[in-house]
Write a protein that holds these residues in place. Structure first.
Motif, PDB file in Angstrom:
ATOM      1  N   SER A 412       0.648  -1.014   0.054  1.00  0.00           N
ATOM      2  CA  SER A 412       0.088  -0.179  -0.193  1.00  0.00           C
ATOM      3  C   SER A 412       0.800   1.151   0.067  1.00  0.00           C
ATOM      4  CB  SER A 412      -0.891   0.078   1.385  1.00  0.00           C
ATOM      5  OG  SER A 412      -0.132  -0.030   2.505  1.00  0.00           O
ATOM      6  N   TYR A 521      -9.401   2.639  -1.087  1.00  0.00           N
ATOM      7  CA  TYR A 521      -8.233   1.710  -1.145  1.00  0.00           C
ATOM      8  C   TYR A 521      -8.065   1.079   0.288  1.00  0.00           C
ATOM      9  CZ  TYR A 521      -3.698  -0.116  -1.468  1.00  0.00           C
ATOM     10  OH  TYR A 521      -2.730  -0.938  -1.431  1.00  0.00           O
ATOM     11  N   GLU A 525      -8.067  -2.819   1.842  1.00  0.00           N
ATOM     12  CA  GLU A 525      -6.913  -3.614   2.144  1.00  0.00           C
ATOM     13  C   GLU A 525      -7.260  -4.071   3.945  1.00  0.00           C
ATOM     14  OE1 GLU A 525      -4.270  -4.632   1.362  1.00  0.00           O
ATOM     15  OE2 GLU A 525      -3.727  -3.325  -0.289  1.00  0.00           O
TER      16      GLU A 525
END
Length: 608
Positions: A412, A521, A525
């Motif tokens: 990430s 996003y 995760e």
């Protein structure tokens, strides 16, 4: 018998000069025996095992050549994509600047309506990709990944060739064809780079593959380090296309342009205070009109480069899949291929990444039009446009190597770092309104352009790598990259529609999309860390008994219809579909042979 018993050497046998001293054989029999022995030794020398043959060393050399071939494929695809996109952007930029000039239109084209043709051409390029989700996976599976790349690069070359004769019936149809090829080209490119990383892993760990067996899949994520490296290489090359696109401007068109005091004479506001595209820009930007012969020379060079890109993809890019794998990919049925991009939306990972896909399209168009025109050209003149885009290109190309941080840091980090950098730059642009025709602080424009390129590189490299890691099954990659680049095309279309908005509205849309993309996003995760299993659509098993693939089946021309039905009757019940994990094969001796076994002429595992 040993040769020493006859007092002869290997060389003597080959020349028939060997003395036989055996007590029980006369001279003719001894000569005949020696002749046979010499022939056997010569035959053994010709077809026997090489005395210094080392199987492990030869195997190591073989797979080293395979790995070098994969690297060659990645470099060729990267160079071909760079040349293709560079030629396209360079020609389009030069064409729009020439057609913008009022004198050029009146002198060379009279009342042909060149601005109207340009608007329809841009509409064809930006609107046509909206339908690409319907046909891109079908085209990729029909032609194959490599041949889809070659066909799309050829369509880009076709667009370049139509500019020799600028008319409505040449420019607009070629622009529509180009719009149709945009999503297939970049979807097949992303699929190709991902497949090359998987192949490189197979060739690097061939001993583990032999131990696990051919049917055993490698561990999930095992190809990720190679994928990071290959995506960094690809985007390092690709972002250089923006610099290559400026070469016609630097070496040709800049010699004909007026300086900023003429072109920006009526421009009153720049930056965050501007609206539209260069409101108040002078209608004439060319001091003298370029000769037609010079234009033909420039277009011929661009055409030659586009043709070189076609040859690179055709001659140096190897196939992405083995022939039997290609047949597997096509044999799931064309109706299923058409539906599967839509069915993949059920996967929460894709739904969470859609805002990032959209932002990825927004930020590239903003860098090329919003910032360079609304801030850079509005303040420093049209003659600095090429240098601004070169700064963006070099910054993005150099920063693509930062994608390798994923080898040591969490995946990430590149995406969040690129988003954070763009967030700071966007907030700064909200409060920046440079004065027109002022060059004292021109270095700031180049610095901001390079920083925006760094954020773009982290964005593109991180997204493509993430998709290749999350969806490593070969059956899904073309669908996933199609969805990614289709959303990018939708975002570019939205930017095209909103080109006349004020700069503050463009920055606000960019900022909201960026925040939504980063938040979505990180939420994805978090779900994956909690162990939430995504819902993936089932991909049907290949059905090989289809028209066009019957050469893989064993044909018995003497078999009657009754015998064929009886042969299939014993396994009819066992071939019924059974519930089980994706990709599992039915057990038992009646399993249908896989395509590789059929191609070898085998009947399945029971023959081994």
């Amino acid at each position: 018998m040993a040769c020493a018993k006859y007092h002869c050497s290997h060389a003597a046998l080959s020349t028939r000069r060997c003395v036989c001293v055996h007590p029980l054989l006369d001279e003719p029999e001894c000569a005949l025996l020696l002749g046979h022995l010499g022939a056997l030794m010569l035959l053994d020398e010709l077809v026997g095992a090489y005395p210094n043959y080392n199987e492990e060393e030869e195997e190591r050399r073989y797979y080293r050549r395979k790995r070098l071939g994969v690297v060659k494929n990645v470099l060729a695809a990267s160079t071909g994509g760079t040349l293709t996109y560079g030629v396209y952007l360079g020609l389009l930029q030069m064409q729009l600047i020439l057609h913008y000039d009022e004198t050029y239109r009146e002198v060379k084209y009279g009342n042909m309506g060149l601005p109207d043709i340009d608007s329809k051409m841009l509409m064809g390029i930006n609107v046509t990709p909206i339908a690409a989700l319907l046909y891109t996976p079908v085209l990729i599976r029909f032609f194959g990944t490599k041949w889809m790349m070659f066909l799309a690069v050829g369509i880009y070359a076709l667009f370049v060739s139509t500019n020799y004769w600028e008319r409505y019936y040449t420019l607009v149809p070629s622009a529509v064809a180009l719009g149709m090829a945009i999503v297939p080209l970049w979807a097949s490119m992303g699929n190709y780079i991902t497949r090359m990383s998987q192949k490189y892993y197979e060739y690097s760990h061939y001993k583990e593959q032999d131990e696990q067996g051919p049917q055993q899949r490698p561990p999930r994520g095992s190809h990720a380090p190679y994928l990071l490296v290959f995506q960094a290489i690809f985007y390092s090359f690709f972002h250089l296309s923006f610099a290559c696109a400026q070469l016609p401007m630097v070496y040709f068109l800049n010699h004909y342009l007026y300086d900023l005091n003429h072109t920006l004479f009526n421009v009153k506001s720049c930056g965050t205070k501007s609206y539209g595209i260069l409101n108040g820009f002078n209608k004439t930007v060319l001091r003298t009109l370029p000769r037609s012969r010079n234009l033909i020379v420039v277009e011929s060079v661009l055409m030659a480069v586009a043709f070189l890109a076609m040859l690179l993809v055709l001659g140096l890019c190897g196939a992405a899949y083995r022939p039997t794998e290609e047949i597997d990919l096509r044999s799931v049925g064309w109706g299923n291929i058409f539906q599967l991009p839509f069915k993949h939306v059920r996967d929460f990972r894709l739904r969470h990444l859609v805002p990032f896909f959209i932002y990825s399209g927004f930020e590239v168009l903003f860098a090329c039009t919003g910032f360079t025109l609304g801030y850079g050209v509005c303040s420093m003149g049209l003659e600095r446009l090429a240098y601004l885009l070169i700064a963006y290109s070099l910054g993005a190309s150099a920063a693509s190597v930062l994608g390798l941080l994923g080898l040591w840091l969490p995946r990430s980090v590149p995406l969040v770092a690129g988003a954070g950098l763009h967030l700071l730059l966007t907030l700064s642009l909200f409060f920046w309104a440079p004065a027109p025709r002022v060059l004292q602080h021109s270095w700031i424009f180049y610095f901001v352009a390079a920083l925006w390129g760094v954020g773009s590189a982290l964005n593109k490299t991180g997204l493509s790598t993430l998709l290749g890691i999350l969806y490593e099954d070969k059956e899904r990659q073309d669908f996933i990259f199609t969805i990614y680049h289709w959303w990018q095309a939708v975002a570019i279309f939205v930017v095209y529609l909103g080109s006349s908005l004020p700069m503050k509205a463009k920055l606000a849309v960019l900022l909201v999309t960026l925040v939504a993309a980063a938040t979505s996003y990180l939420w994805m995760e978090n779900k994956l860390q909690q162990g939430l299993v995504p819902r993936q659509p089932r991909i049907p098993k290949p059905q090989h008994k289809v028209r066009g693939y019957r050469y893989l089946e064993e044909d018995n021309s003497d078999e009657s219809d009754v015998e064929g039905e009886q042969g299939q009757g014993d396994c009819a019940e066992e071939e019924a579909p059974q519930a089980g994990p994706l990709g599992a094969e039915p057990a038992g001796p009646c399993r249908r042979p896989c395509p590789y076994e059929q191609a070898l002429g085998g009947d399945g595992p029971e023959e081994q």
